[in-house]
Design a protein around this motif. Structure first.
Motif, PDB file in Angstrom:
ATOM      1  N   TRP A   1      76.961  26.405  67.523  1.00  0.00           N
ATOM      2  CA  TRP A   1      77.903  26.065  68.579  1.00  0.00           C
ATOM      3  C   TRP A   1      78.643  27.311  69.037  1.00  0.00           C
ATOM      4  O   TRP A   1      78.776  27.567  70.230  1.00  0.00           O
ATOM      5  N   ARG A   2      79.113  28.088  68.090  1.00  0.00           N
ATOM      6  CA  ARG A   2      79.753  29.380  68.362  1.00  0.00           C
ATOM      7  C   ARG A   2      78.978  30.448  67.592  1.00  0.00           C
ATOM      8  O   ARG A   2      79.009  30.472  66.366  1.00  0.00           O
ATOM      9  N   ARG A   3      78.317  31.315  68.290  1.00  0.00           N
ATOM     10  CA  ARG A   3      77.425  32.284  67.675  1.00  0.00           C
ATOM     11  C   ARG A   3      78.101  33.652  67.540  1.00  0.00           C
ATOM     12  O   ARG A   3      78.976  33.995  68.336  1.00  0.00           O
ATOM     13  N   TYR A   4      77.666  34.377  66.535  1.00  0.00           N
ATOM     14  CA  TYR A   4      78.116  35.758  66.424  1.00  0.00           C
ATOM     15  C   TYR A   4      77.041  36.599  65.769  1.00  0.00           C
ATOM     16  O   TYR A   4      76.232  36.127  64.977  1.00  0.00           O
ATOM     17  N   TRP A   5      77.045  37.872  66.153  1.00  0.00           N
ATOM     18  CA  TRP A   5      76.210  38.901  65.541  1.00  0.00           C
ATOM     19  C   TRP A   5      77.169  39.954  65.000  1.00  0.00           C
ATOM     20  O   TRP A   5      78.033  40.460  65.735  1.00  0.00           O
ATOM     21  N   ARG A   6      77.013  40.295  63.734  1.00  0.00           N
ATOM     22  CA  ARG A   6      77.895  41.295  63.114  1.00  0.00           C
ATOM     23  C   ARG A   6      77.024  42.373  62.492  1.00  0.00           C
ATOM     24  O   ARG A   6      76.087  42.066  61.743  1.00  0.00           O
ATOM     25  N   PHE A   7      77.330  43.619  62.770  1.00  0.00           N
ATOM     26  CA  PHE A   7      76.482  44.701  62.295  1.00  0.00           C
ATOM     27  C   PHE A   7      77.332  45.943  62.036  1.00  0.00           C
ATOM     28  O   PHE A   7      78.440  46.096  62.571  1.00  0.00           O
ATOM     29  N   ALA A   8      76.806  46.810  61.193  1.00  0.00           N
ATOM     30  CA  ALA A   8      77.497  48.042  60.816  1.00  0.00           C
ATOM     31  C   ALA A   8      76.457  49.100  60.473  1.00  0.00           C
ATOM     32  O   ALA A   8      75.351  48.784  60.006  1.00  0.00           O
ATOM     33  N   GLU A   9      76.819  50.349  60.693  1.00  0.00           N
ATOM     34  CA  GLU A   9      75.958  51.450  60.301  1.00  0.00           C
ATOM     35  C   GLU A   9      75.926  51.543  58.774  1.00  0.00           C
ATOM     36  O   GLU A   9      76.932  51.310  58.098  1.00  0.00           O
ATOM     37  N   LEU A  10      74.777  51.905  58.251  1.00  0.00           N
ATOM     38  CA  LEU A  10      74.671  52.035  56.797  1.00  0.00           C
ATOM     39  C   LEU A  10      75.632  53.082  56.270  1.00  0.00           C
ATOM     40  O   LEU A  10      76.138  52.982  55.148  1.00  0.00           O
ATOM     41  N   ASP A  11      75.903  54.108  57.078  1.00  0.00           N
ATOM     42  CA  ASP A  11      76.798  55.177  56.648  1.00  0.00           C
ATOM     43  C   ASP A  11      78.243  54.700  56.526  1.00  0.00           C
ATOM     44  O   ASP A  11      79.062  55.372  55.900  1.00  0.00           O
ATOM     45  N   LYS A  12      78.587  53.541  57.141  1.00  0.00           N
ATOM     46  CA  LYS A  12      79.964  53.048  57.103  1.00  0.00           C
ATOM     47  C   LYS A  12      80.205  52.018  56.002  1.00  0.00           C
ATOM     48  O   LYS A  12      81.341  51.579  55.820  1.00  0.00           O
ATOM     49  N   LEU A  13      79.172  51.620  55.275  1.00  0.00           N
ATOM     50  CA  LEU A  13      79.365  50.662  54.190  1.00  0.00           C
ATOM     51  C   LEU A  13      80.183  51.283  53.072  1.00  0.00           C
ATOM     52  O   LEU A  13      79.960  52.436  52.686  1.00  0.00           O
ATOM     53  N   GLN A  14      81.126  50.515  52.538  1.00  0.00           N
ATOM     54  CA  GLN A  14      81.996  51.005  51.479  1.00  0.00           C
ATOM     55  C   GLN A  14      81.716  50.367  50.126  1.00  0.00           C
ATOM     56  O   GLN A  14      81.904  51.004  49.094  1.00  0.00           O
ATOM     57  N   ALA A  15      81.274  49.123  50.117  1.00  0.00           N
ATOM     58  CA  ALA A  15      81.056  48.432  48.843  1.00  0.00           C
ATOM     59  C   ALA A  15      80.042  47.312  49.040  1.00  0.00           C
ATOM     60  O   ALA A  15      79.900  46.776  50.141  1.00  0.00           O
ATOM     61  N   LEU A  16      79.349  46.989  47.957  1.00  0.00           N
ATOM     62  CA  LEU A  16      78.380  45.896  47.937  1.00  0.00           C
ATOM     63  C   LEU A  16      78.731  44.963  46.791  1.00  0.00           C
ATOM     64  O   LEU A  16      79.228  45.391  45.747  1.00  0.00           O
ATOM     65  N   GLN A  17      78.463  43.677  46.989  1.00  0.00           N
ATOM     66  CA  GLN A  17      78.744  42.705  45.933  1.00  0.00           C
ATOM     67  C   GLN A  17      77.791  41.527  46.054  1.00  0.00           C
ATOM     68  O   GLN A  17      77.552  41.024  47.157  1.00  0.00           O
ATOM     69  N   ILE A  18      77.257  41.088  44.917  1.00  0.00           N
ATOM     70  CA  ILE A  18      76.443  39.882  44.841  1.00  0.00           C
ATOM     71  C   ILE A  18      77.263  38.806  44.138  1.00  0.00           C
ATOM     72  O   ILE A  18      77.786  39.031  43.046  1.00  0.00           O
ATOM     73  N   THR A  19      77.394  37.648  44.777  1.00  0.00           N
ATOM     74  CA  THR A  19      78.117  36.527  44.176  1.00  0.00           C
ATOM     75  C   THR A  19      77.181  35.336  44.064  1.00  0.00           C
ATOM     76  O   THR A  19      76.307  35.129  44.917  1.00  0.00           O
ATOM     77  N   ARG A  20      77.383  34.540  43.000  1.00  0.00           N
ATOM     78  CA  ARG A  20      76.552  33.358  42.769  1.00  0.00           C
ATOM     79  C   ARG A  20      77.458  32.232  42.277  1.00  0.00           C
ATOM     80  O   ARG A  20      78.118  32.340  41.243  1.00  0.00           O
ATOM     81  N   SER A  21      77.520  31.168  43.048  1.00  0.00           N
ATOM     82  CA  SER A  21      78.270  29.987  42.657  1.00  0.00           C
ATOM     83  C   SER A  21      77.418  29.154  41.687  1.00  0.00           C
ATOM     84  O   SER A  21      76.224  29.424  41.504  1.00  0.00           O
ATOM     85  N   PRO A  22      78.002  28.138  41.047  1.00  0.00           N
ATOM     86  CA  PRO A  22      77.169  27.261  40.198  1.00  0.00           C
ATOM     87  C   PRO A  22      75.999  26.647  40.954  1.00  0.00           C
ATOM     88  O   PRO A  22      74.900  26.505  40.403  1.00  0.00           O
ATOM     89  N   LEU A  23      76.207  26.291  42.225  1.00  0.00           N
ATOM     90  CA  LEU A  23      75.114  25.743  43.013  1.00  0.00           C
ATOM     91  C   LEU A  23      74.051  26.809  43.300  1.00  0.00           C
ATOM     92  O   LEU A  23      72.849  26.513  43.325  1.00  0.00           O
ATOM     93  N   ASP A  24      74.495  28.060  43.500  1.00  0.00           N
ATOM     94  CA  ASP A  24      73.539  29.161  43.682  1.00  0.00           C
ATOM     95  C   ASP A  24      72.673  29.340  42.440  1.00  0.00           C
ATOM     96  O   ASP A  24      71.454  29.539  42.537  1.00  0.00           O
ATOM     97  N   ARG A  25      73.314  29.282  41.280  1.00  0.00           N
ATOM     98  CA  ARG A  25      72.540  29.463  40.044  1.00  0.00           C
ATOM     99  C   ARG A  25      71.549  28.315  39.855  1.00  0.00           C
ATOM    100  O   ARG A  25      70.453  28.514  39.329  1.00  0.00           O
TER     101      ARG A  25
END
Length: 480
Positions: free
Chosen positions: A407-431
């Motif tokens: 209904w409301r669309r968005y595209w979000r993007f960033a240069e790889l050089d501007k990334l500051q941190a990465l994180q993987i999260t897993r909820s109980p449903l994800d597991r």
């Protein structure tokens, strides 16, 4: 006349409580003792401001303030990232402006000049631009080039697609509830009851049937929606009239406003992430919105941070801005990787308990007819399937991008050089489902904007993507 602007600035935070005290007070003179504290604060603030001085060195700005507790600061020009020039109606009457000099990662401005002559403010902005982003030896400074200009018709379209009127009314009630709890608890309800009594009294005189009452309700809802849209259009004209985005060398400058004027300058390299949005009304008008995250902006919404490169523009205009400011991005040529088809039920699942709770609550009021609330579930399932088809991500040698929404669309993007941190999260449903969410963090991201994340990824794919991006971050040289 600097003291006048300082006085007004200090009284802004007391004006609502003072009005509430004078209008809704109980007549007790003891309530006026708080005015002495207000007067002392105003006097101290004016006294401090009269001791404020600044000077310009070869490579830095010097700021001196205070009388008994003196402060001397030297701010290198290369440290100053954002220059915001603001003019209220009073500023424009006197031909002056307020200037804020901000650095990366600081919530407070490095320096703030409440009142400068407009010519001096613009000269200081140009000086910071020249000293902070000095061109190479023998190379002249590039002239300013206008990238986008919004005519009045586009500003009206911006008001039509925005919800500024509804937000303003909600903010007004929130402010009244904080300043005048008795007013917020009694007055709105009483006004609504009186309006309903008057309205139903008028309607009953026409002896309408059930279909007539439905028609009246629809007309009232339509009138309310039109009134809110007209208010949103008026606010858009006040905020975005005369919007102009220009490029000065390696800095971007945005200027806008009808009564008050905002002028913000930020280096291009401080843009951390990009967001391209379109809602239903955007698509009907063939328009989009292009927003950016800049270092130090966060969730500021005071008009001084550069957060929108194109508040509203056509798709080709947005693409041209991205291509100009982010060369080689090739957003339209990205290879989007969709999620597994079975991910739709993860989007559908949160609606189930709410619908069941609504049906249970309505059962005690309307009986078996409460089962009509379950009719929402097929629509929720259809909506979840459409959203799941839109979710995807793309990765190339220059940037990472995600897309979501139906209904409301968005595209979000960033240069790889501007990334500051990465994180993987897993909820109980994800597991349970063997999936994970990969979060990509950049500097300057606000909590109110759409997140840069990839949801419902198979765990092994998420870890491979995490390892690839972590390797890119590890190869990036440190910048001090």
């Amino acid at each position: 006349m600097s003291w006048l602007f300082v006085l007004i600035q200090q009284l802004k935070q007391f004006v609502v409580p003072l009005i509430a005290l004078l209008v809704f007070g109980r007549g007790d003179r003891n309530e006026l003792w708080s005015l002495i504290g207000v007067g002392v604060l105003v006097a101290v603030s004016i006294w401090r401001y009269l001791t404020y001085r600044y000077g310009i060195g070869a490579n830095h700005l010097v700021v001196r303030s205070g009388l008994f507790n003196r402060s001397l600061r030297e701010i290198p020009f290369v440290r100053i990232q954002n220059v915001a020039v603001h003019q209220t109606v009073l500023h424009r009457l006197f031909g002056v402006a307020e200037v804020r000099l901000e650095s990366a990662g600081s919530k407070e401005p490095e320096a703030q000049m409440r009142v400068l002559k407009l010519a001096d403010a613009l000269a200081l902005e140009a000086l910071v631009r020249r000293r902070g982003d000095a061109p190479a030896p023998g190379q002249a400074e590039a002239p300013a080039e206008v990238l986008l200009r919004l005519p009045p018709a586009e500003v009206l379209r911006l008001g039509l697609v925005s919800d500024g009127g509804l937000v303003l009314i909600g903010a007004g009630f929130a402010a009244l509830s904080q300043a005048m709890p008795d007013f917020s608890a009694k007055v709105p309800g009483r006004l609504m009851r009186e309006a309903a009594r008057w309205l139903f009294g008028r309607v009953e005189s026409y002896h309408l049937d059930a279909l007539g009452y439905v028609g009246v309700a629809l007309v009232l809802a339509l009138a309310l929606a039109v009134a809110l849209k007209l208010l949103s259009m008026a606010l858009a004209v006040l905020r975005y009239y005369g919007f102009e985005l220009s490029e000065h060398g390696r800095r971007l400058t945005a200027e806008r406003g009808l009564l008050g004027r905002w002028r913000t300058t930020v280096p291009r390299r401080r843009i951390q992430a990009w967001t391209l949005e379109e809602g239903l009304l955007h698509r009907l008008l063939a328009r989009r919105r292009l927003a950016v995250d800049t270092v130090g902006a966060g969730d500021q919404d005071d008009g001084r941070a550069l957060k929108e490169l194109a508040p509203i523009a056509s798709a080709p205009a947005c693409d041209a801005l991205i291509e100009r400011l982010l060369p080689g991005a090739r957003l339209e040529q990205l290879q989007w990787r969709p999620l597994p088809d079975a991910a739709w039920w993860r989007l559908f699942l949160p609606d189930v308990p709410w619908v069941a709770l609504a049906a249970f609550a309505l059962y005690w009021q309307i009986g078996a007819l409460s089962a009509l609330a379950l009719a929402w579930l097929p629509w929720a399932a259809f909506k979840a399937q459409r959203r799941a088809r839109r979710i995807g991500y793309a990765l190339d040698s220059q940037l990472v991008a995600v897309r979501e929404g139906w209904w409301r669309r968005y595209w979000r993007f960033a240069e790889l050089d501007k990334l500051q941190a990465l994180q993987i999260t897993r909820s109980p449903l994800d597991r349970r489902c063997g999936t994970a969410t990969l979060w990509l963090d950049t500097a300057g991201g606000g909590a109110l904007g759409p997140p840069l994340r990839i949801r419902f990824l198979p765990e092994d794919e998420a870890r491979r993507l995490y390892a690839a991006l972590a390797a890119v971050l590890a190869r990036r040289p440190l910048r001090w």
